[in-house]
Design a protein around this motif. Structure first.
Motif, PDB file in Angstrom:
ATOM      1  N   ARG A  34       0.766  -1.176  -0.070  1.00 18.19           N
ATOM      2  CA  ARG A  34      -0.043   0.013  -0.059  1.00 18.19           C
ATOM      3  C   ARG A  34       0.980   1.171   0.011  1.00 18.19           C
ATOM      4  NH1 ARG A  34      -5.346  -1.814   0.945  1.00 18.19           N
ATOM      5  NH2 ARG A  34      -5.487  -3.903   1.453  1.00 18.19           N
ATOM      6  N   ASP A  35       1.914   1.139   0.835  1.00 21.89           N
ATOM      7  CA  ASP A  35       2.669   2.383   0.752  1.00 21.89           C
ATOM      8  C   ASP A  35       3.640   2.544  -0.472  1.00 21.89           C
ATOM      9  OD1 ASP A  35       2.348   2.982   3.294  1.00 21.89           O
ATOM     10  OD2 ASP A  35       4.140   1.915   4.061  1.00 21.89           O
ATOM     11  N   GLY A  37       2.062   2.348  -3.318  1.00 19.73           N
ATOM     12  CA  GLY A  37       1.228   2.703  -4.514  1.00 19.73           C
ATOM     13  C   GLY A  37       0.370   1.739  -4.871  1.00 19.73           C
ATOM     14  N   HIS A  39      -3.099  -0.291  -5.160  1.00 19.14           N
ATOM     15  CA  HIS A  39      -4.524  -0.139  -4.713  1.00 19.14           C
ATOM     16  C   HIS A  39      -5.277  -1.348  -4.673  1.00 19.14           C
ATOM     17  CE1 HIS A  39      -4.862   4.251  -4.996  1.00 19.14           C
ATOM     18  NE2 HIS A  39      -3.911   4.259  -5.891  1.00 19.14           N
ATOM     19  N   CYS A  56      -1.991   0.071  -9.608  1.00 16.28           N
ATOM     20  CA  CYS A  56      -1.029   0.889  -8.681  1.00 16.28           C
ATOM     21  C   CYS A  56      -0.941   2.237  -9.380  1.00 16.28           C
ATOM     22  CB  CYS A  56       0.313   0.155  -8.700  1.00 16.28           C
ATOM     23  SG  CYS A  56       1.156  -0.339 -10.065  1.00 16.28           S
ATOM     24  N   GLU A  57      -0.350   3.319  -8.538  1.00 18.72           N
ATOM     25  CA  GLU A  57      -0.010   4.584  -9.153  1.00 18.72           C
ATOM     26  C   GLU A  57       1.078   4.601 -10.234  1.00 18.72           C
ATOM     27  OE1 GLU A  57      -1.706   7.468  -8.130  1.00 18.72           O
ATOM     28  OE2 GLU A  57      -3.088   6.021  -6.928  1.00 18.72           O
ATOM     29  N   ASP A  58       2.158   3.745  -9.618  1.00 19.38           N
ATOM     30  CA  ASP A  58       3.187   3.691 -11.035  1.00 19.38           C
ATOM     31  C   ASP A  58       4.233   2.480 -10.596  1.00 19.38           C
ATOM     32  OD1 ASP A  58       6.062   4.197 -11.578  1.00 19.38           O
ATOM     33  OD2 ASP A  58       5.586   6.196 -12.345  1.00 19.38           O
ATOM     34  N   MET A  62       6.820   1.272  -7.768  1.00 19.30           N
ATOM     35  CA  MET A  62       6.367   0.359  -6.809  1.00 19.30           C
ATOM     36  C   MET A  62       7.326  -0.665  -6.817  1.00 19.30           C
ATOM     37  SD  MET A  62       4.668  -3.089  -6.748  1.00 19.30           S
ATOM     38  CE  MET A  62       4.153  -3.484  -8.369  1.00 19.30           C
TER      39      MET A  62
END
Length: 106
Positions: A34-35, A37, A39, A56-58, A62
């Motif tokens: 989670r840290d 990114g 989801h 995920c964000e990136d 990650m």
């Protein structure tokens, strides 16, 4: 947000062990994901083949975040014992683009 599809394959006879280990992910690994990114991360298994869908964000960021993370290093070592193919994306950008979805009923 990125959606990334991955494919891995288990060593013969490791199916039940893989399922058992994934029944409960360690809380420190959950927090690390989670840290980093993530989801959502879903894994489907068909025989020895594993299909992952990661939201995920990136993805690159990650992976870099988790590479030496103390929660991830032992987890990856354990997975290496079970996997015949640890990844098949070889640095490529394995993003999945939605082409079609069954629309919800109105």
């Amino acid at each position: 947000m990125q959606t990334v599809a991955l494919h891995t394959r288990l060593r013969p006879g490791k199916e039940a062990e893989y399922d058992r280990i994934h029944a409960e992910i360690p809380s420190d690994l959950d927090a690390a994901l989670r840290d980093a990114g993530v989801h959502a991360w879903r894994i489907w298994r068909s025989g020895r083949d594993l299909f992952h869908l990661v939201e995920c964000e990136d993805f690159a960021r990650m992976r870099a975040h988790l590479q030496t993370h103390p929660a991830n290093v032992p987890w990856q070592a354990r997975m290496a014992e079970l996997l015949e193919i640890s990844d098949d994306y070889s640095g490529a950008k394995p993003q999945v683009h939605l082409v079609w979805a069954l629309p919800p009923r109105t």
